[in-house]
Scaffold this active site. Structure first.
Site, PDB file in Angstrom:
ATOM      1  N   GLU A  83      -0.772  -7.886  22.308  1.00 30.87           N
ATOM      2  CA  GLU A  83      -1.994  -7.245  21.559  1.00 30.87           C
ATOM      3  C   GLU A  83      -2.652  -6.131  22.397  1.00 30.87           C
ATOM      4  O   GLU A  83      -2.714  -5.044  21.989  1.00 30.87           O
ATOM      5  CB  GLU A  83      -2.904  -8.326  21.039  1.00 30.87           C
ATOM      6  CG  GLU A  83      -3.799  -7.601  20.208  1.00 30.87           C
ATOM      7  CD  GLU A  83      -3.135  -7.080  18.689  1.00 30.87           C
ATOM      8  OE1 GLU A  83      -3.469  -6.180  18.497  1.00 30.87           O
ATOM      9  OE2 GLU A  83      -2.273  -8.015  18.030  1.00 30.87           O
ATOM     10  N   GLU A  90      -1.816   2.387  20.992  1.00 29.43           N
ATOM     11  CA  GLU A  90      -2.571   3.170  20.078  1.00 29.43           C
ATOM     12  C   GLU A  90      -3.544   4.190  20.650  1.00 29.43           C
ATOM     13  O   GLU A  90      -3.623   5.242  19.827  1.00 29.43           O
ATOM     14  CB  GLU A  90      -3.012   2.228  18.999  1.00 29.43           C
ATOM     15  CG  GLU A  90      -2.128   1.347  18.163  1.00 29.43           C
ATOM     16  CD  GLU A  90      -2.793   0.183  17.482  1.00 29.43           C
ATOM     17  OE1 GLU A  90      -4.025   0.033  17.545  1.00 29.43           O
ATOM     18  OE2 GLU A  90      -1.926  -0.311  16.543  1.00 29.43           O
ATOM     19  N   LYS A 108       3.429   3.489  17.280  1.00 29.86           N
ATOM     20  CA  LYS A 108       2.316   2.703  16.718  1.00 29.86           C
ATOM     21  C   LYS A 108       2.894   1.455  16.108  1.00 29.86           C
ATOM     22  O   LYS A 108       2.867   0.165  16.196  1.00 29.86           O
ATOM     23  CB  LYS A 108       1.474   3.287  15.950  1.00 29.86           C
ATOM     24  CG  LYS A 108       0.427   4.144  16.874  1.00 29.86           C
ATOM     25  CD  LYS A 108      -0.544   4.573  15.870  1.00 29.86           C
ATOM     26  CE  LYS A 108      -1.665   5.310  16.675  1.00 29.86           C
ATOM     27  NZ  LYS A 108      -2.757   5.766  15.753  1.00 29.86           N
ATOM     28  N   SER A 112       3.193  -2.572  16.908  1.00 31.92           N
ATOM     29  CA  SER A 112       2.743  -3.593  15.822  1.00 31.92           C
ATOM     30  C   SER A 112       3.882  -4.656  15.433  1.00 31.92           C
ATOM     31  O   SER A 112       3.521  -5.723  15.277  1.00 31.92           O
ATOM     32  CB  SER A 112       2.420  -2.690  14.487  1.00 31.92           C
ATOM     33  OG  SER A 112       2.119  -3.447  13.448  1.00 31.92           O
TER      34      SER A 112
END
Length: 137
Positions: A83, A90, A108, A112
């Site tokens: 994360e 990002e 991105k 994810s």
């Protein structure tokens, strides 16, 4: 001053001498704490924290073994790391390419997806421990 022993920090005009020894340890801890503070600002991370707490409560209820707690903690730490990397990707994409681009979108999306894989791994493991090891025994 050797180029490999310097770094630039935001808002500073010249290179900053890197810390060594115990000062380096404290500087690194400070940077990590800054990253953790930044990460707690992410809604997805806060949701993952809540899910981890719920899993720990479920583990207590079903009487999970020490190994199962350790495995869940390791999976959660991996998810936190992914994360953090995803958030860094990002932010870099937003900084370097503020306009919408296919390459930025791909970067991105891949970050994810990496997070999703670990969310699924955490969920599957927690469900296994709670359902099959806990309630089925």
């Amino acid at each position: 001053m050797d180029a490999k022993n310097t770094t630039h920090r935001i808002g500073q005009t010249g290179p900053v001498e890197k810390q060594t020894g115990i000062r380096h340890l404290f500087a690194a801890a400070s940077y990590s704490l800054g990253g953790a503070k930044r990460l707690i600002g992410e809604a997805a991370f806060r949701h993952e924290l809540i899910a981890f707490a719920a899993a720990m409560i479920a583990f207590i209820i079903v009487g999970a073994t020490f190994f199962q707690y350790v495995a869940m903690a390791i999976l959660f730490l991996l998810m936190m790391a992914f994360e953090a990397i995803n958030t860094a990707i990002e932010e870099i994409v937003d900084r370097v390419s503020p306009e919408i681009s296919e390459m930025g979108k791909n970067a991105k999306d891949l970050g994810s997806f990496a997070c999703l894989c670990l969310i699924v791994a955490n969920g599957v493991y927690a469900a296994y421990v709670v359902i099959f090891d806990g309630f089925m025994n």
